[in-house]
Design an enzyme around this catalytic site. Structure first.
Site, mmCIF file in Angstrom:
data_model
loop_
_atom_site.group_PDB
_atom_site.id
_atom_site.type_symbol
_atom_site.label_atom_id
_atom_site.label_comp_id
_atom_site.label_asym_id
_atom_site.label_seq_id
_atom_site.Cartn_x
_atom_site.Cartn_y
_atom_site.Cartn_z
ATOM 1 N N GLY B 131 -9.852 -24.032 13.795
ATOM 2 C CA GLY B 131 -9.546 -24.409 12.421
ATOM 3 C C GLY B 131 -8.880 -23.228 11.766
ATOM 4 N N SER B 132 -9.732 -22.336 11.231
ATOM 5 C CA SER B 132 -9.179 -21.137 10.614
ATOM 6 C C SER B 132 -8.490 -20.261 11.655
ATOM 7 C CB SER B 132 -10.300 -20.347 9.939
ATOM 8 O OG SER B 132 -10.820 -21.092 8.869
ATOM 9 N N ASP B 240 3.206 -20.967 4.520
ATOM 10 C CA ASP B 240 3.556 -20.260 3.289
ATOM 11 C C ASP B 240 4.230 -21.218 2.316
ATOM 12 O OD1 ASP B 240 4.569 -16.981 4.603
ATOM 13 O OD2 ASP B 240 2.626 -17.793 4.002
ATOM 14 N N ARG B 268 -15.738 -41.158 -27.012
ATOM 15 C CA ARG B 268 -17.189 -41.218 -26.957
ATOM 16 C C ARG B 268 -17.799 -40.532 -28.160
ATOM 17 N NH1 ARG B 268 -22.248 -40.425 -26.449
ATOM 18 N NH2 ARG B 268 -23.243 -39.556 -24.595
ATOM 19 N N GLU B 364 -5.057 -26.631 4.654
ATOM 20 C CA GLU B 364 -3.941 -25.700 4.496
ATOM 21 C C GLU B 364 -4.447 -24.261 4.489
ATOM 22 O OE1 GLU B 364 -0.532 -26.184 3.740
ATOM 23 O OE2 GLU B 364 -0.881 -28.195 4.513
ATOM 24 N N THR B 366 -8.467 -22.384 4.481
ATOM 25 C CA THR B 366 -9.568 -22.332 3.526
ATOM 26 C C THR B 366 -9.310 -21.209 2.527
ATOM 27 O OG1 THR B 366 -10.786 -20.735 4.838
ATOM 28 C CG2 THR B 366 -11.221 -23.065 5.274
ATOM 29 N N GLU B 368 -11.099 -18.789 1.978
ATOM 30 C CA GLU B 368 -11.410 -17.502 2.597
ATOM 31 C C GLU B 368 -10.198 -16.964 3.363
ATOM 32 O OE1 GLU B 368 -13.488 -20.178 2.670
ATOM 33 O OE2 GLU B 368 -14.771 -19.302 1.141
#
Lengths: 256, 380, 360
Positions: B131-132, B240, B268, B364, B366, B368
């Site tokens: 993934g990352s 990017d 409301r 796209e 994480t 982190e």
């Protein structure tokens, strides 16, 4: 086929709070968004549809402030070939007649087979400008048009009347048509068309381009929000009794 | 410094906003509920040129810039985040790398159908174990005669289940480490390519998010995108760029949430007045508007960097994506709070926006990973 | 741990509930949420174990236990399935406690007793409780109350046989059987999908005068504490899932628990969960000692629900893309946490109550 379409830039008041300004003759405009008058967007679409079917060109005209150029630019992106802004700032104050007179002055020197306008403007709601232009030009016109076909130099139109009635007319061209909303489905400008519109020029005309004097026939005295009164009466009784009472009230209020 | 949109950009914004409100908004709830890929929406958008916004006219695109792409994706996402991401992926994850790195033949063959909506595009990077860690992917492609034989599995691919054209990454040379990854253009009906699991997601539920399975898939060697070993660079460069429009999607969702919150707080009433009069609500609305404004400017700036032709804008793009995605989650949360008792029911759009928002911090790259990209650029 | 010491009885309850959760609840928790089904089989077992009437006095066939015991049970249940924890807390705090503390003898005999037979009570409220125009308005007509126009939600509504409505303006509860003329509607909700929350509306409804009784804030203090225990359970579930995943998942050749940013996400959760735990049991103790628990209950509900949401968000973040799919329970933790937070009332309102208490 040469087509002229008149479009007006109006404030969008459907979801906004409208307040009268200190002069008492206009509304406060700085919080409002502006856009093309709803019926005019149908007129513009109709103009482009006619061009796509019969060839020719579409000229969009707007009597408005500098910001009206945004509206004209979108008209160009949607398919108009030429755009003209008549500088409203040279002519205020305006009434329906004076507006029509100015537009007539410009349109009379253009080539046109069909002139299109919207049937009513959502700000002042007069429905005058289209018919007055036609009369000044000495051409026939039809209002509340919901269908428009061209056959051998003649227009076949359908007009929407009260009570769901429709009227079918045959009108010789050149003529002016004030179209009703719903006559077609206005398109969105595609991105390519937006780019191409940048190459088309918007001509600006002003006081110097109008010959002769243009005068209003009416003067706006006061603009106000109708006072809110709360009065409800619930009628009781049999259906006949209620109908009687209702007729009585309507007569009393002078509505019959 | 000119902060104005150009005349073309203003018109695009006006038309896309109107289109989104009238055509996309009414069907958004049903799309979320059914999870069905919104082909109707895409057909309409193709007609307006929204599927190839940044592709030059000569290949069937609309020839606009990246700020315009951001504007369009934001306006669409404001009413339907699912449709927004489909358009974003089509433009920047599939069409863009082909435009940027493809041969003239590849561009002529693949860009027109992507712009016309005849085929939707997708990009395959992520794998079950990667993934990352993009370079941790396990897919391989070996050259045999006139074909590359592709083997591997890609997971969580947006548009995966409905796309016709895919840009897929695999190792052609494991020894070169990440310099041994190559990119390929894969067509849907290539033998050896099947679709696997269709993901059931918390939000953005109609993106046909799917698994791609390649078993001795024979890809014509003309479909190598760029050069062998250039894959990682292509991937990073593409990410990017796509961070600009994914950031725009985040801004759009947040703006949609703010719109709903303002509308609700005006209607409301509590203690005899609309709740927008209460300081606590005003405080929240102010925070939300400020966060959105900042995020939008960052997204536009990243777009400007790209449009200007800046060679390195990874930091700006990562900052835009990181910031926009974190504020959209926060804005959606606040909006849901303002809605209170009814907000968590499906009568109100805000419940859907809350679910949609979270993905922005995950895909796209994480948040982190974005921070690592930013830090790396700062300390180079 | 330190301040939180459970007595033998409470420890026993904790173990029993843990066992029940592991054997009976764990296998079906996901399915319950996906089907959005009110889990009737589980509720029956919970009744048999006495958990649905944990605080009901023994005179009325309840277990007669305290708030701390309730929180222990709610926490353990909610760790596995927050919807069930919610159902249990509503039945105990808003129905059982309300009746036993404020109800008339008739009401207690009629309704309180039935709870231990497996009858479930519901709690109805109008979200717009502070809008005088939309309140339940009641007028006296003969020996009846006529309620005009109401619309809102009923917790446990899907299976409740009788419902307590709160009329905040008059600080009264109204109790009537479900079929008294309410239009119930199934409602798709963000989270807590199996808790049987339904939408209701009515135009005019008549209930006998005997069905109303006054209440004070104590019942809501208890509710806040109980609901917070549910939130604590959700937060712990999210934290434990995140820890487990972080240790197993490898990227860049290492388990992701070695990456400082992942550690940060999880550390934040851990700190918040431990603090929440202290708050929940502090307020429970306060309540059990008959002290004024309003302030601490408000503080607890604000903090714990925010913790639950934070843990839901961070757990998804730790899981990455996988966390966003329904294959894993973390997205449900977030949805349940957020729904709980909204149900418990907007934090900004709770915060203004706290401010009022300490500043004005």
């Amino acid at each position: 086929m040469e087509i002229v379409v008149c479009i007006k830039r109006v404030p969008q008041t459907a979801e906004a709070e409208v307040k009268v300004d200190p002069s008492g003759r206009d509304i406060v405009k700085d919080r409002l968004t502006f856009d093309i008058n709803e019926a005019d967007s149908y007129a513009l679409e109709q103009a482009i549809l006619l061009k796509e079917k019969y060839g020719g060109s579409v000229t969009a005209i707007s009597l408005g402030p500098a910001e009206a150029e945004d509206t004209l630019r979108i008209a160009l992106a949607k398919g108009a070939d030429n755009a003209l802004r008549i500088k409203e700032e040279d002519f205020t104050p305006l009434d329906g007649y004076k507006t029509a007179l100015i537009l007539y002055n410009i349109i009379k020197d253009l080539k046109y087979n069909v002139i299109l306008t919207g049937c009513i403007a959502t700000d002042d709601g007069y429905s005058q400008v289209g018919p007055i232009i036609a009369e000044l030009l000495g051409i026939p016109h039809a209002t509340l048009v919901t269908e428009l076909e061209i056959k051998d130099e003649k227009a076949e139109v359908v007009r929407e009347l009260e009570g769901g009635l429709l009227e079918r007319l045959e009108i010789n061209l050149p003529a002016l048509f004030a179209v009703q909303t719903g006559i077609n489905e206005p398109r969105y400008a595609s991105l390519l068309a937006i780019r191409r519109a940048a190459k088309k020029e918007i001509k600006t005309l002003g006081g110097a381009d109008i010959q002769g004097e243009v005068k209003s026939l009416s003067v706006l005295e006061k603009l106000y929000v109708p006072p809110v009164e709360r009065r409800a009466e619930i009628l009781s009784g049999s259906m006949d009794e209620i109908s009687e009472k209702l007729v009585q009230i309507i007569k009393e209020k002078g509505l019959l | 410094m000119n902060f104005d949109l150009t005349s073309d950009q203003k018109m695009l914004q006006d038309q896309v906003r109107k289109f989104a409100r009238t055509e996309l908004a009414p069907v958004a709830p049903e799309i979320d509920k059914s999870g069905e890929f919104p082909w109707e929406n895409l057909k309409k958008m193709a007609k307006l040129g929204l599927l190839g916004i940044i592709i030059p006219e000569e290949y069937g695109g609309s020839g606009f810039d990246f700020i315009s792409l951001a504007i369009a994706v934001e306006e669409i996402s404001r009413v339907c985040a699912t449709t927004g991401v489909i358009v974003a992926v089509n433009n920047s994850l599939c069409a863009y790398p082909i435009l940027q790195f493809g041969t003239e033949e590849q561009k002529k063959k693949y860009l027109p159908p992507l712009c016309s909506g005849e085929k939707i595009g997708a990009m395959g990077i992520t794998e079950p174990n990667a993934g990352s860690d993009v370079a941790g992917m396990e897919s391989t492609a070996r050259l045999e005669g006139d074909y590359y034989i592709l083997n591997g599995t890609k997971r969580f691919i947006t548009n995966g289940g409905e796309a016709g054209i895919y840009v897929v990454f695999a190792y052609t040379n494991k020894e070169m480490k990440h310099k041994g990854i190559s990119a390929f253009i894969v067509e849907r009906d290539t033998p050896g390519f099947t679709l696997g699991k269709h993901e059931d997601l918390m939000g953005i539920r109609a993106t046909a998010n799917c698994e791609l399975i390649f078993e001795d898939c024979k890809i014509p060697k003309e479909n190598l995108l760029g050069e062998e070993g250039q894959g990682f660079k292509i991937c990073m460069n593409t990410l990017d760029v796509s961070r600009i429009d994914i950031g725009a999607q985040a801004v759009g969702i947040a703006q949609g949430a703010l719109d709903e919150a303002i509308k609700y707080s005006k209607e409301r009433k509590a203690f005899g007045q609309p709740i927008c009069n209460f300081e606590m609500i005003q405080s929240m609305l102010a925070e939300m508007a400020t966060q959105i404004h900042a995020a939008r400017l960052m997204v536009y700036y990243a777009g400007y960097c790209k449009d200007k032709g800046m060679k390195r804008f990874s930091k700006e793009a990562a900052m835009a994506k990181y910031y926009a995605s974190s504020i959209t989650v926060d804005v959606a949360r606040k909006a849901l709070q303002i809605h209170g008792g009814y907000g968590y029911t499906k009568d109100y759009t805000i419940e859907r926006l809350y679910r949609d928002a979270k993905i922005l911090e995950l895909y796209e790259g994480t948040s982190e990973i974005q921070k690592l990209v930013i830090a790396r650029e700062l300390t180079r | 741990m330190g301040l939180i010491i459970f007595n033998d009885e409470q420890t026993l309850i904790q173990n029993e509930v843990k066992k029940f959760v592991k054997d009976k609840l764990s296998p079906i928790a996901d399915e319950i949420d996906k089907k959005e089904k009110f889990p009737e089989e589980i509720i029956t077992t919970l009744t048999e174990l006495g958990l649905m009437t944990i605080m009901v006095p023994e005179d009325y066939k309840g277990a007669g236990l305290d708030c701390t015991s309730l929180c222990i049970a709610a926490e353990e249940l909610s760790k596995e399935c927050a919807s069930i924890g919610l159902v249990m807390v509503v039945n105990n705090c808003l129905v059982g406690y309300a009746l036993s503390r404020y109800g008339t003898q008739f009401q207690k005999t009629q309704y309180l007793n039935s709870l231990s037979d497996g009858v479930i009570g519901g709690y109805g409220f109008c979200p717009e409780i502070n809008n005088p125009e939309r309140l339940l308005k009641s007028e006296k007509k003969g020996g009846n109350f006529v309620l005009s126009r109401g619309n809102g939600f009923i917790l446990n509504g899907a299976v409740a046989e009788f419902i307590l409505f709160s009329n905040f303006q008059e600080k009264k509860f109204l109790l009537f059987p479900k079929q008294a003329g309410l239009k119930l509607k199934n409602q798709y909700i963000l989270g807590m999908r199996s808790a049987g929350i339904v939408r209701f509306e009515f135009n005019q409804i008549e209930v006998p005068e005997t069905s109303s009784f006054s209440f004070d804030n104590k019942v809501f203090d208890l509710a806040y504490i109980g609901f917070s225990a549910v939130g604590l359970g959700i937060a712990r579930a999210a934290l434990d899932s995140a820890i487990k995943y972080a240790k197993e998942r490898k990227q860049f050749g290492r388990p992701i628990c070695e990456f400082p940013m992942v550690q940060e996400l999880i550390t934040k959760m851990k700190i918040a969960v431990e603090t929440s735990r202290l708050l929940v049991y502090e307020s429970a103790k306060c309540f059990d000692n008959n002290e004024d628990s309003s302030l601490i209950a408000n503080i607890t509900r604000v903090y714990v629900t925010e913790t639950a949401v934070l843990c839901g968000l961070n757990a998804i973040q730790v899981y990455g893309g996988y966390g966003y799919t329904k294959d894993y329970p973390v997205e449900r933790y977030l949805r349940d946490a957020k729904t709980l937070q909204v149900l418990l009332g907007q934090p900004y309102l709770a915060k203004s109550l706290i401010a009022k208490e300490i500043l004005l």
